[in-house]
Design an enzyme around this catalytic site. Structure first.
Site, PDB file in Angstrom:
ATOM      1  N   GLU A 253      12.123   1.872  -3.985  1.00 49.12           N
ATOM      2  CA  GLU A 253      11.947   3.230  -3.443  1.00 49.12           C
ATOM      3  C   GLU A 253      12.853   3.443  -2.229  1.00 49.12           C
ATOM      4  O   GLU A 253      13.316   4.559  -1.976  1.00 49.12           O
ATOM      5  CB  GLU A 253      10.461   3.463  -3.108  1.00 49.12           C
ATOM      6  CG  GLU A 253       9.654   3.620  -4.403  1.00 49.12           C
ATOM      7  CD  GLU A 253       8.231   3.119  -4.344  1.00 49.12           C
ATOM      8  OE1 GLU A 253       7.679   2.957  -3.240  1.00 49.12           O
ATOM      9  OE2 GLU A 253       7.655   2.873  -5.428  1.00 49.12           O
TER      10      GLU A 253
ATOM     11  N   HIS B 251      13.006  -2.554  -1.167  1.00 42.94           N
ATOM     12  CA  HIS B 251      12.156  -2.012  -2.227  1.00 42.94           C
ATOM     13  C   HIS B 251      12.924  -0.934  -2.984  1.00 42.94           C
ATOM     14  O   HIS B 251      13.715  -0.198  -2.394  1.00 42.94           O
ATOM     15  CB  HIS B 251      10.870  -1.433  -1.631  1.00 42.94           C
ATOM     16  CG  HIS B 251       9.855  -1.144  -2.694  1.00 42.94           C
ATOM     17  ND1 HIS B 251       9.897   0.006  -3.446  1.00 42.94           N
ATOM     18  CD2 HIS B 251       8.804  -1.864  -3.158  1.00 42.94           C
ATOM     19  CE1 HIS B 251       8.909  -0.022  -4.330  1.00 42.94           C
ATOM     20  NE2 HIS B 251       8.233  -1.148  -4.171  1.00 42.94           N
TER      21      HIS B 251
ATOM     22  N   TRP C 242       0.817  -1.225   0.000  1.00 46.54           N
ATOM     23  CA  TRP C 242       0.000   0.000   0.000  1.00 46.54           C
ATOM     24  C   TRP C 242       0.849   1.272   0.000  1.00 46.54           C
ATOM     25  O   TRP C 242       0.304   2.362  -0.094  1.00 46.54           O
ATOM     26  CB  TRP C 242      -0.956  -0.005   1.213  1.00 46.54           C
ATOM     27  CG  TRP C 242      -2.033  -1.041   1.151  1.00 46.54           C
ATOM     28  CD1 TRP C 242      -2.246  -1.961   0.161  1.00 46.54           C
ATOM     29  CD2 TRP C 242      -3.068  -1.260   2.114  1.00 46.54           C
ATOM     30  NE1 TRP C 242      -3.340  -2.735   0.451  1.00 46.54           N
ATOM     31  CE2 TRP C 242      -3.860  -2.333   1.647  1.00 46.54           C
ATOM     32  CE3 TRP C 242      -3.400  -0.661   3.344  1.00 46.54           C
ATOM     33  CZ2 TRP C 242      -4.973  -2.803   2.360  1.00 46.54           C
ATOM     34  CZ3 TRP C 242      -4.510  -1.139   4.043  1.00 46.54           C
ATOM     35  CH2 TRP C 242      -5.280  -2.201   3.546  1.00 46.54           C
ATOM     36  N   LYS C 243       2.147   1.119   0.136  1.00 44.64           N
ATOM     37  CA  LYS C 243       3.058   2.281   0.157  1.00 44.64           C
ATOM     38  C   LYS C 243       2.541   3.342   1.138  1.00 44.64           C
ATOM     39  O   LYS C 243       1.940   2.993   2.144  1.00 44.64           O
ATOM     40  CB  LYS C 243       3.266   2.807  -1.267  1.00 44.64           C
ATOM     41  CG  LYS C 243       3.761   1.686  -2.207  1.00 44.64           C
ATOM     42  CD  LYS C 243       4.283   2.158  -3.532  1.00 44.64           C
ATOM     43  CE  LYS C 243       4.744   0.964  -4.353  1.00 44.64           C
ATOM     44  NZ  LYS C 243       5.288   1.312  -5.646  1.00 44.64           N
TER      45      LYS C 243
ATOM     46  N   GLY D 138       4.826   1.878 -11.087  1.00 40.32           N
ATOM     47  CA  GLY D 138       3.998   3.085 -11.081  1.00 40.32           C
ATOM     48  C   GLY D 138       3.995   3.836 -12.401  1.00 40.32           C
ATOM     49  O   GLY D 138       3.555   4.978 -12.467  1.00 40.32           O
TER      50      GLY D 138
ATOM     51  N   GLY E  56      -0.021   0.283  -6.882  1.00 39.48           N
ATOM     52  CA  GLY E  56      -1.223   1.100  -7.126  1.00 39.48           C
ATOM     53  C   GLY E  56      -2.523   0.306  -7.170  1.00 39.48           C
ATOM     54  O   GLY E  56      -3.530   0.714  -6.559  1.00 39.48           O
TER      55      GLY E  56
END
Ligand code: 13P
Length: 248
Positions: free
Chosen positions: A97, A95, A11-12, A171, A233
């Site tokens: 990110e 991850h 869900w970030k 994304g 997403g």
């Protein structure tokens, strides 16, 4: 294939408690009869809320990171002990990110992997190349390095999952073709066979992540070495996550 599909939602940094509780409840209701292994990984602040909603269901609770130390003077960090206290079973580590926006290197990720495994968590180790690395023909080199260094000193892979997430597909709406993803998954499995054993390689779950949608989930999952998905997403809505999670 003896490997079970593992469908996970990352869900970030989305949602606050009431929306998270509602989404988790819808997932519980709609995945109750699902045949695969499921996970949701919300932000740290939502873990307690989501934990209470999914308790007793077939959905596991994941965290998106952890500190490399057990406890102490580490302002702003969250410890494995605190995650365990909230019912977290799985920790996503490495991850892209975290690697690229927060400058986590392989050594730091490896420290977290070992600490999480020591405390009995399942670890999803994310690997994947940048677009410029793909264009320079370095996909295998990067994925091998991240796998080898991420797992350095880990002797037992029974609680380890690998997620191949090409950074350029995250994304962006650009998915790796099933064939491109399959080639990397097969390569990573060979790396695991070399480092561990054929048996460990045949058992390890390798998820694909990067713009997974209801429209492309089935064709990705049909590939021999793709054993599940790590969804960003599309995991934020049941209308998109449930069809992915129940792909056929
Ligand atoms: P998207 O599905 O939004 O591309 O994100 C993938 C991802 O990073 C999951 O960890």
């Amino acid at each position: 294939m003896s490997r079970n599909y593992y469908m996970a939602g990352n869900w970030k940094m989305h949602m606050t408690r009431s929306a998270a509780a509602q989404l988790a409840q819808e997932m519980v209701n709609q995945l109750r009869d699902g045949k695969h292994k499921y996970l949701v990984a919300p932000s740290f602040t939502l873990l307690e809320t989501v934990s209470a909603v999914i308790e007793g269901s077939n959905i596991r609770l994941g965290a998106q990171n952890c500190a490399p130390e057990e406890q102490g003077a580490h302002t702003g960090e969250v410890s494995v002990l605190q995650l365990k206290d909230l019912g977290v079973q799985t920790i996503i580590l490495g991850h892209s990110e975290r690697r690229h926006n927060y400058k986590e290197d392989d050594a730091l990720i490896n420290k977290k992997v070992k600490l999480a495994l020591k405390h009995g968590f399942e670890v999803i180790l994310c690997i994947g190349e940048l677009l410029e690395e793909r264009e320079a023909g370095k996909v295998e080199e990067v994925c091998e390095r991240q796998t080898v260094k991420g797992l350095e000193g880990v002797t037992d892979l029974s609680n380890v999952v690998i997620a191949y997430e090409p950074v350029w597909a995250i994304g962006t709406g650009k998915t790796a073709t099933p064939q491109d993803a399959e080639a990397v998954h097969a390569f990573v499995r060979k790396v695991i066979a070399r480092l561990y054993s054929e048996d460990a390689a045949s058992k390890i779950i390798i998820q694909y992540g990067g713009s997974v949608k209801p429209e492309n989930a089935a064709e990705l999952m049909a590939m021999q070495n793709i054993d599940g998905a790590l969804v960003g997403g599309a995991s934020l809505k049941t209308e998109s996550f449930v069809p992915i999670a129940k792909f056929s």
